[in-house]
Design a protein around this motif. Structure first.
Motif, PDB file in Angstrom:
ATOM      1  N   VAL A  93       0.840  -1.205   0.000  1.00 22.03           N
ATOM      2  CA  VAL A  93       0.000   0.000   0.000  1.00 22.03           C
ATOM      3  C   VAL A  93       0.873   1.252   0.000  1.00 22.03           C
ATOM      4  O   VAL A  93       0.615   2.210  -0.736  1.00 22.03           O
ATOM      5  CB  VAL A  93      -0.959  -0.006   1.217  1.00 22.03           C
ATOM      6  N   LEU A  94       1.950   1.204   0.805  1.00 22.01           N
ATOM      7  CA  LEU A  94       2.855   2.347   0.850  1.00 22.01           C
ATOM      8  C   LEU A  94       3.504   2.587  -0.510  1.00 22.01           C
ATOM      9  O   LEU A  94       3.576   3.717  -0.988  1.00 22.01           O
ATOM     10  CB  LEU A  94       3.953   2.118   1.898  1.00 22.01           C
ATOM     11  N   VAL A  95       3.983   1.496  -1.138  1.00 24.05           N
ATOM     12  CA  VAL A  95       4.645   1.613  -2.436  1.00 24.05           C
ATOM     13  C   VAL A  95       3.663   2.137  -3.480  1.00 24.05           C
ATOM     14  O   VAL A  95       3.977   3.059  -4.237  1.00 24.05           O
ATOM     15  CB  VAL A  95       5.232   0.248  -2.874  1.00 24.05           C
ATOM     16  N   LEU A  96       2.441   1.569  -3.492  1.00 24.49           N
ATOM     17  CA  LEU A  96       1.432   2.013  -4.460  1.00 24.49           C
ATOM     18  C   LEU A  96       1.075   3.476  -4.222  1.00 24.49           C
ATOM     19  O   LEU A  96       0.960   4.254  -5.168  1.00 24.49           O
ATOM     20  CB  LEU A  96       0.176   1.145  -4.357  1.00 24.49           C
ATOM     21  N   GLY A  97       0.925   3.802  -2.949  1.00 23.55           N
ATOM     22  CA  GLY A  97       0.603   5.191  -2.597  1.00 23.55           C
ATOM     23  C   GLY A  97       1.701   6.116  -3.068  1.00 23.55           C
ATOM     24  O   GLY A  97       1.433   7.175  -3.650  1.00 23.55           O
ATOM     25  N   GLY A  98       2.944   5.714  -2.844  1.00 30.53           N
ATOM     26  CA  GLY A  98       4.095   6.512  -3.266  1.00 30.53           C
ATOM     27  C   GLY A  98       4.117   6.672  -4.769  1.00 30.53           C
ATOM     28  O   GLY A  98       4.326   7.777  -5.283  1.00 30.53           O
ATOM     29  N   THR A  99       3.869   5.564  -5.465  1.00 33.31           N
ATOM     30  CA  THR A  99       3.855   5.600  -6.934  1.00 33.31           C
ATOM     31  C   THR A  99       2.755   6.520  -7.446  1.00 33.31           C
ATOM     32  O   THR A  99       2.978   7.341  -8.349  1.00 33.31           O
ATOM     33  CB  THR A  99       3.633   4.172  -7.492  1.00 33.31           C
ATOM     34  N   LEU A 101       1.387   8.989  -5.908  1.00 32.20           N
ATOM     35  CA  LEU A 101       1.753  10.369  -5.592  1.00 32.20           C
ATOM     36  C   LEU A 101       2.771  10.889  -6.608  1.00 32.20           C
ATOM     37  O   LEU A 101       2.650  12.000  -7.133  1.00 32.20           O
ATOM     38  CB  LEU A 101       2.347  10.421  -4.176  1.00 32.20           C
ATOM     39  N   PHE A 102       3.754  10.024  -6.896  1.00 32.80           N
ATOM     40  CA  PHE A 102       4.789  10.383  -7.848  1.00 32.80           C
ATOM     41  C   PHE A 102       4.177  10.686  -9.226  1.00 32.80           C
ATOM     42  O   PHE A 102       4.476  11.700  -9.844  1.00 32.80           O
ATOM     43  CB  PHE A 102       5.818   9.237  -7.943  1.00 32.80           C
ATOM     44  N   LEU A 103       3.275   9.757  -9.664  1.00 31.97           N
ATOM     45  CA  LEU A 103       2.639   9.950 -10.990  1.00 31.97           C
ATOM     46  C   LEU A 103       1.801  11.219 -11.002  1.00 31.97           C
ATOM     47  O   LEU A 103       1.830  11.976 -11.977  1.00 31.97           O
ATOM     48  CB  LEU A 103       1.760   8.729 -11.307  1.00 31.97           C
ATOM     49  N   LEU A 105       2.209  13.905  -9.297  1.00 33.51           N
ATOM     50  CA  LEU A 105       3.080  15.075  -9.372  1.00 33.51           C
ATOM     51  C   LEU A 105       3.723  15.184 -10.756  1.00 33.51           C
ATOM     52  O   LEU A 105       3.829  16.256 -11.335  1.00 33.51           O
ATOM     53  CB  LEU A 105       4.180  14.986  -8.298  1.00 33.51           C
ATOM     54  N   PHE A 106       4.127  14.003 -11.268  1.00 33.40           N
ATOM     55  CA  PHE A 106       4.867  13.957 -12.525  1.00 33.40           C
ATOM     56  C   PHE A 106       3.991  14.328 -13.708  1.00 33.40           C
ATOM     57  O   PHE A 106       4.442  14.999 -14.635  1.00 33.40           O
ATOM     58  CB  PHE A 106       5.419  12.525 -12.696  1.00 33.40           C
ATOM     59  N   LEU A 107       2.713  13.907 -13.664  1.00 31.87           N
ATOM     60  CA  LEU A 107       1.826  14.106 -14.814  1.00 31.87           C
ATOM     61  C   LEU A 107       1.122  15.440 -14.768  1.00 31.87           C
ATOM     62  O   LEU A 107       0.386  15.799 -15.679  1.00 31.87           O
ATOM     63  CB  LEU A 107       0.785  12.972 -14.882  1.00 31.87           C
ATOM     64  N   ARG A 108       1.334  16.170 -13.728  1.00 36.63           N
ATOM     65  CA  ARG A 108       0.610  17.423 -13.563  1.00 36.63           C
ATOM     66  C   ARG A 108       1.025  18.448 -14.625  1.00 36.63           C
ATOM     67  O   ARG A 108       2.201  18.569 -14.967  1.00 36.63           O
ATOM     68  CB  ARG A 108       0.866  17.984 -12.174  1.00 36.63           C
TER      69      ARG A 108
END
Ligand SMILES: [Zn+2]
Length: 108
Positions: A93-99, A101-103, A105-108
């Motif tokens: 869940v942490l890894v998915l949540g991190g991913t 969040l990353f996406l 931010l990245f796709l914004r």
């Protein structure tokens, strides 16, 4: 665990009322201590024996205790797996949540 402690846990074991740590220590004590195994056998026979006498079925009491001990070991292992898998799940869940969040931010 010493014999006095194990002795106190016998009724709780028969009620299936021990937590993982107690159950684990209790089982390893009983497996290595003939006196406590004997005491467990007696208390088990008294408990379950009364019931079986009423049912008229006293044949397999010893086997039943063995089965109970094997079963307790299995349940203990299963509970440990459960704890481990809940940790794994949290990690996922942490890894998915991190991913995510990353996406985000990245796709914004
Ligand atoms: Zn003992």
């Amino acid at each position: 665990m010493n014999c006095k402690e194990a002795d106190k846990l016998i009724p709780l074991f028969l009620e299936d009322d021990l937590d993982n740590r107690e159950l684990s220590e209790f089982l390893s004590h009983v497996e290595s201590c003939a006196d406590c195994k004997e005491e467990l056998t007696i208390q088990f026979l008294v408990r379950v024996g009364m019931k079986r006498l009423e049912d008229g079925n006293t044949f397999n009491l010893r086997n039943e205790l063995d089965a109970l001990l094997v079963d307790a070991n299995k349940r203990l292992t299963a509970r440990k797996y459960l704890v481990i898998s809940s940790y794994l799940l949290q990690a996922v869940v942490l890894v998915l949540g991190g991913t995510a969040l990353f996406l985000a931010l990245f796709l914004r």
